[in-house]
Design an enzyme around this catalytic site. Structure first.
Site, PDB file in Angstrom:
ATOM      1  N   LYS A  90       0.487  -1.141  -0.362  1.00 22.65           N
ATOM      2  CA  LYS A  90       0.153  -0.126   0.505  1.00 22.65           C
ATOM      3  C   LYS A  90       0.874   1.317   0.024  1.00 22.65           C
ATOM      4  CE  LYS A  90      -3.497   1.681   3.164  1.00 22.65           C
ATOM      5  NZ  LYS A  90      -4.554   1.868   3.895  1.00 22.65           N
ATOM      6  N   SER A 118      -9.539   2.313   2.903  1.00 22.46           N
ATOM      7  CA  SER A 118      -8.874   2.927   2.593  1.00 22.46           C
ATOM      8  C   SER A 118      -7.666   2.455   1.770  1.00 22.46           C
ATOM      9  CB  SER A 118      -8.024   3.625   3.109  1.00 22.46           C
ATOM     10  OG  SER A 118      -7.289   2.938   3.492  1.00 22.46           O
ATOM     11  N   SER A 152      -9.797  -0.281   7.203  1.00 14.90           N
ATOM     12  CA  SER A 152      -9.707  -0.583   5.713  1.00 14.90           C
ATOM     13  C   SER A 152      -9.254  -1.423   5.002  1.00 14.90           C
ATOM     14  CB  SER A 152      -8.202   0.973   5.849  1.00 14.90           C
ATOM     15  OG  SER A 152      -8.949   2.037   5.577  1.00 14.90           O
TER      16      SER A 152
END
Lengths: 491, 484, 95
Positions: free
Chosen positions: A76, A151, A175
């Site tokens: 990420k 997210s 997330s």
């Protein structure tokens, strides 16, 4: 090759079916071919990836390969990665090449993994749909009309689409778990403090936690073993031994006590989602578990408490983005105040600004006690709810999200977006671990609908138990083996 | 109307740790700009703070030295504001749960009495960087080497009533922190900085007046001058029927005045909240006791001992205990010569005079404590006269010999105590001075005492100062009286 | 606790976020709704409940006072918008 789990890849690499380099090249080609539409990567790093793959092959040739040597991953874009753009999904950091590695990145490198690139995300991890990225929304591999969740939407989509076997995510209010559920993969949020936060760009420091996202609980166990542990650079990381998560996967579930939180099953839960979860619970009963209802009486207050604490911490954490030492700086600032105001106005997107404003307001003079202090008191009550429940049961089960993935652009109102994190947010306030595993599909069409995730929660540091419970479910079901059409395409 | 001044001080002390409060970067002074600002100090995305043990220990030592309460738990908060020298956009500080609770500091006043000034609390925080305003094409340059240096902020109660008391308090703090070795106390390099709160009230009134805060007053002298100016300004305002505005002012030493910092941000809202990257600091009793046991003797205790045990005057005790270096030097001299009063006289007299003339600190003295102690010994055992001793001291100062003894030997300054030799010199002087002898003989017996001085002078001159003056006196008197 | 236009402007100024009036109006609406959701907290009686800052009851670990960092100014300033002679440059700050 692209369809294998990490443990399957390890056997294939050991058997010499293909090399780490061939594996990396294949996946890089797939990313090149299929990610244009999905948009799950912000940066792809073929040079670094192939160099790491060559090192892995050399290590394997010397007989020095560990369980993760040569394993391709995506990370990420919230984790600082030396020499690679680390954007946090924000225009603010579009020009930021990190001069250092996050501890998680360092550990993954040391374990011999091969990072293929950095995945898309909601800006500064603020969002539940991945629509808040400066780099554009990510699409759900199961249905490109749908969001992948957020997210960590890029990480979830990349794994689901067969671009990488596993990816790193972060979870501040759901997330990891919610995008894992929306994309039909497995995602683990560890206990707060289990994994170092050093080098993970902070959203809300007392809630953020890094974790693995993969196709199986077994792969999550492998990765957690590599990234967990005490870090001298993170005061909030916990000095506590890391168990062998793989060894514990096989434990039978006889006598496992499952609790279903009464407050979670009710208004707002999609009937298909509820049916899938209840079906999953039946599977557990067939494996020897018992089920009872439990109460988490302060559930209703979790979202309000979270939307005080998280924005307050964020408003302060994001002050360092001021256009002075790194990041976006506006053109021709008139004076210092203009430099600050324009750089930040241009660098941050709408949701980030919204949260900075909320956090700044609730911390300001005269409001602190009514908001921040109150929210922290409520936070204690919420944690106590979970601790009380874990006196009665071993794990809690619920959906990861009240609905399957919704359509892109469907949730315009921020509050309605926030409310859909109802099952995941309290977990971060309490600091306990949670895992989301695939448990069905909407639309009654096993291959045509959108995935549904089962969330399993345990008490602090119960990751081994959660992985075991998830793994046993995956031995008895095949939801986690289902692949979207895009992952079935050949090169 | 008669006015009373009410003063409170906030003293920022840079702690003498090797590394910064939350990072492993060096705190050394004077490095190239930003060469000692690491990722944590720069507030790079993702970095986290870890607290330095030495900073904690030093803060606790200070607390113990002022007999303060040391709370079991202290907490770091964030003070949020934007400034280019503040990299994270907040300063990590302690607002509600400081590491050092209430304590007190004793100050010495001019009349030899002492006064206790209460300390409200002391807390740990990180220093900011420096903005350099010289010309960079109209820009300001920012150096973050200092960012993250540990500071102990010591907040007094408004217990001081004059500029002199404020200066004495600041000196007392300076001497405590240097005694403890927790700061170099170097005000010129900014290791100690001070904000002064001043207000006036009519004598007899219980409530405080409105105060002005004077920022960054960075020398003992400036503290006195800034307060003196501020007192005058406020009294003038009040007597003209005006009111004092609560505001922040800056002292300008060149113009000897304070002036308002008319910033737009008068009403700043720092949005303090507990720093989520740091956990509560818990100090167990054993740790505190361990630090307590290791405390050195502190200035107030030393002063009392110098006065009580060593019999020094209040003034001498005060001067000799003012700094750790001075006290250590004095005690070493005393150890060698065995006489506290002699040691005190020499350290305060000959030595301090010489140091002042050269602008040297005691640690830079060319004469070591051992050398001075041995010199005093030679005076006390009458090997040399007081006059010769000054000559020996000068020679030691100039590096003309390793020890007092070596110089006495080389210069032949040893006192002559052999009465035969002295008698011979006296006889010579008497025979060389028939006129003076006649005057002596003719004088009234009670006037003769005065007249003997001439003969003593001549004998001392003849001996080049080495004859023992008492002996010379005694023998001269006997011989002259025998002639009468 | 009703939110006003000036509250938004004040928060924006404190947070150094440039907002024009239209944007401020837009955020006023959003923030108002978020705060009214948050205001549900006031219904809960929390007297006597200690605030919880961290989910684990852990205490601060202390680091040994050692210099572990070297000069990396070169690398760190590569991502800086404006530097000269090793200093970060900003528009002139008037004291």
């Amino acid at each position: 090759m692209h369809d294998k789990t990490l443990s399957e890849l390890a056997s294939a690499l050991d058997a010499g079916e293909f090399s780490s380099r061939e594996l990396a090249e294949t996946l890089l080609t797939r990313i090149d071919r299929f990610d244009g539409n999905l948009n799950s990567f912000i940066s792809v790093t073929p040079d670094q990836a192939l160099a790491a793959a060559d090192r892995a092959d050399a290590a394997r040739a010397r007989g020095e390969a560990g369980p993760l040597t040569g394993m391709p991953l995506a990370i990420k874009d919230l984790f600082c990665t030396e020499g690679v753009k680390t954007s946090a999904g924000s225009r603010m950091l579009d020009n930021f090449i990190s001069p250092y590695d996050a501890t998680v990145v360092e550990k993954l490198k040391a374990a011999g993994t091969v990072s293929l690139g950095k995945t898309n995300m909601d800006e500064f991890a603020m969002g539940s749909s991945n629509e808040n990225s400066f780099y554009g929304p990510v699409k759900n591999p199961w249905d490109t009309e749908a969001v992948p969740g957020g997210s960590s939407g890029g990480s979830a989509a990349a794994v689901a689409a067969g671009l990488v076997p596993a990816a790193m995510g972060t979870d501040t209010g759901g997330s990891i778990r919610q995008p894992a559920a929306f994309c039909g993969i497995t995602g683990l949020k560890p206990t707060y403090g289990r994994v170092s936060r050093y080098g993970m760009i902070a959203f809300a420091s007392s809630l953020d936690q890094a974790g693995p996202m993969a196709r199986t609980a077994e792969d999550c166990a492998l990765l957690l073993g590599a990234i967990a542990g005490h870090d001298l650079r993170d005061s909030t990381s916990v000095a506590r031994g890391v168990p062998d998560y793989i060894e514990e996967l096989a434990a039978p579930l006889n006598g496992l006590k499952i609790g279903l939180p009464r407050e979670y099953f009710g208004d707002g839960m999609d009937p298909e989602v509820e049916a899938a979860v209840r079906e999953a619970v039946k599977v557990y009963e067939s494996l020897g578990a018992t089920v009872r209802e439990v109460s988490l009486p302060h559930t209703h207050y979790a979202i309000p408490a979270y939307y005080v604490i998280a924005p307050a911490e964020a408003s302060s954490n994001l002050s360092r983005f001021d256009g002075v030492r790194f990041g976006h700086r506006c053109d021709n600032p008139e004076d210092l105040i203009d430099l600050y105001k324009r750089s930040r106005a241009e660098g941050f997107g709408e949701e980030v600004k919204r949260r900075i404003l909320i956090g700044t307001h609730t911390l300001s003079e005269g409001f602190f006690d009514a908001y921040y202090k109150k929210a922290q008191q409520v936070r204690r009550l919420i944690r106590q709810d979970f601790l009380d429940a874990f006196e009665e049961v071993d794990v809690l089960m619920s959906p990861a999200s009240p609905t399957p993935a919704f359509d892109l652009g469907a949730r315009k109102d921020p509050v309605s977006m926030y409310l859909q994190d109802i099952y995941t947010i309290a977990v971060n306030l309490a600091g306990i671990p949670g895992i989301s595993v695939p448990a069905g599909f909407s639309g009654g069409r096993p291959m045509g609908g959108r995935p549904i995730g089962l969330q399993i929660l345990g008490t602090h540091f119960a990751e081994a138990r959660l992985l075991n419970v998830a793994h046993q479910f995956q031995q008895a079901t095949d939801w986690h083996r289902r692949r979207p059409a895009i992952a079935e395409e050949t090169l | 109307m008669e006015w009373e001044t009410v003063i409170g001080l906030e003293v920022h002390v840079q702690l003498a740790t090797r590394s910064k409060i939350f990072s492993g970067a060096s705190t050394a002074f004077g490095a190239a700009p930003n060469s000692q600002a690491c990722a944590v100090d720069l507030g790079l995305p993702g970095v986290l703070p870890v607290l330095n043990e030495a900073a904690v220990a030093m803060a606790v030592q200070f607390g113990l030295a002022i007999h303060a309460e040391i709370p079991e738990i202290s907490v770091f908060d964030r003070k949020n504001y934007f400034y280019p020298d503040l990299p994270k956009g907040y300063q990590t500080s302690q607002m509600h749960h400081p590491i050092v609770g209430a304590g007190e500091v004793e100050i010495g006043l001019d009349d030899g009495s002492t006064k206790r000034i209460r300390v409200h609390h002391a807390h740990l925080e990180e220093d900011a960087g420096k903005s350099l305003h010289e010309d960079f094409h109209g820009m300001t340059g920012v150096d973050l080497n200092r960012a993250g240096t540990p500071l102990l902020e010591i907040v007094s109660e408004p217990d001081m009533r004059s500029a002199k008391e404020a200066a004495a308090y600041l000196k007392a703090i300076h001497s405590i922190v240097t005694y403890l070795g927790i700061s170099d106390g170097n005000m010129a390099e900014g290791s100690m900085r001070c904000d002064v709160n001043v207000s006036m009230r009519p004598i007899g009134q219980a409530e405080f007046g409105t105060r002005a805060e004077i920022k960054n007053v960075n020398s003992f002298r400036f503290v006195e001058r800034a307060i003196a100016f501020e007192m005058e300004r406020q009294v003038e305002l009040l007597e003209d029927g005006g009111t004092v505005v609560q505001e922040t002012r800056l002292f300008d030493p060149d113009r000897d005045e304070t002036r308002s910092m008319r910033t737009k941000e008068q009403a700043n809202d720092y949005r303090y909240f507990p720093c989520p990257d740091l956990l509560p600091v818990v100090l167990d009793q054993a740790y505190v006791d361990h630090l307590r046991a290791a405390l050195p003797e502190l200035p107030a205790d030393k002063r009392a001992r110098f006065q009580g045990e060593l019999g020094l005057s209040a003034y001498d005790a005060g001067v000799l205990s003012a700094s750790r270096e001075m006290a250590e030097y004095f005690e070493a001299v005393k150890e060698v010569c065995g006489d506290a009063k002699q040691a005190a006289n020499w350290v305060q007299g000959e030595l301090s005079g010489a140091l002042n003339r050269k602008g040297l600190a005691i640690v830079d003295s060319p004469v070591s404590a051992r050398q001075l102690g041995e010199l005093i010994q030679r005076v006390m055992d009458e090997t040399i006269s007081g006059k010769a001793a000054k000559e020996v001291f000068q020679a030691l100062w100039n590096g003309q010999g390793e020890s007092a003894d070596a110089i006495i030997e080389a210069k032949g300054l040893k006192q002559v105590t052999d009465s035969g030799a002295i008698e011979a010199m006296i006889d010579q002087v008497i025979s060389d001075s028939p006129a003076q002898v006649a005057q002596y003989r003719d004088a009234e017996p009670d006037k003769r005492g005065k007249m003997i001085g001439y003969f003593v002078g001549q004998v001392m001159k003849a001996s080049r100062g080495t004859a023992n003056p008492q002996q010379v006196n005694q023998l001269l008197k006997e011989k002259l009286d025998a002639l009468c | 606790m009703a939110l006003e236009h000036t509250d938004v402007l004040r928060a924006a100024h404190l947070a150094r976020l440039g907002l024009n009036d239209d944007e401020a109006r837009h955020y006023l609406e959003d923030l108002g709704r978020i705060l009214s959701m948050v205001d549900d907290l006031q219904a809960l009686d929390t007297r006597g409940v200690a605030p919880l800052a961290h989910p684990l009851d852990a205490t601060q670990r202390l680091r040994a006072d050692e210099v572990t960092e070297t000069d990396r100014r070169e690398q760190f300033q590569r991502c800086a918008p404006a530097v000269e002679n090793g200093l970060y440059l900003v528009p002139r700050v008037v004291e």
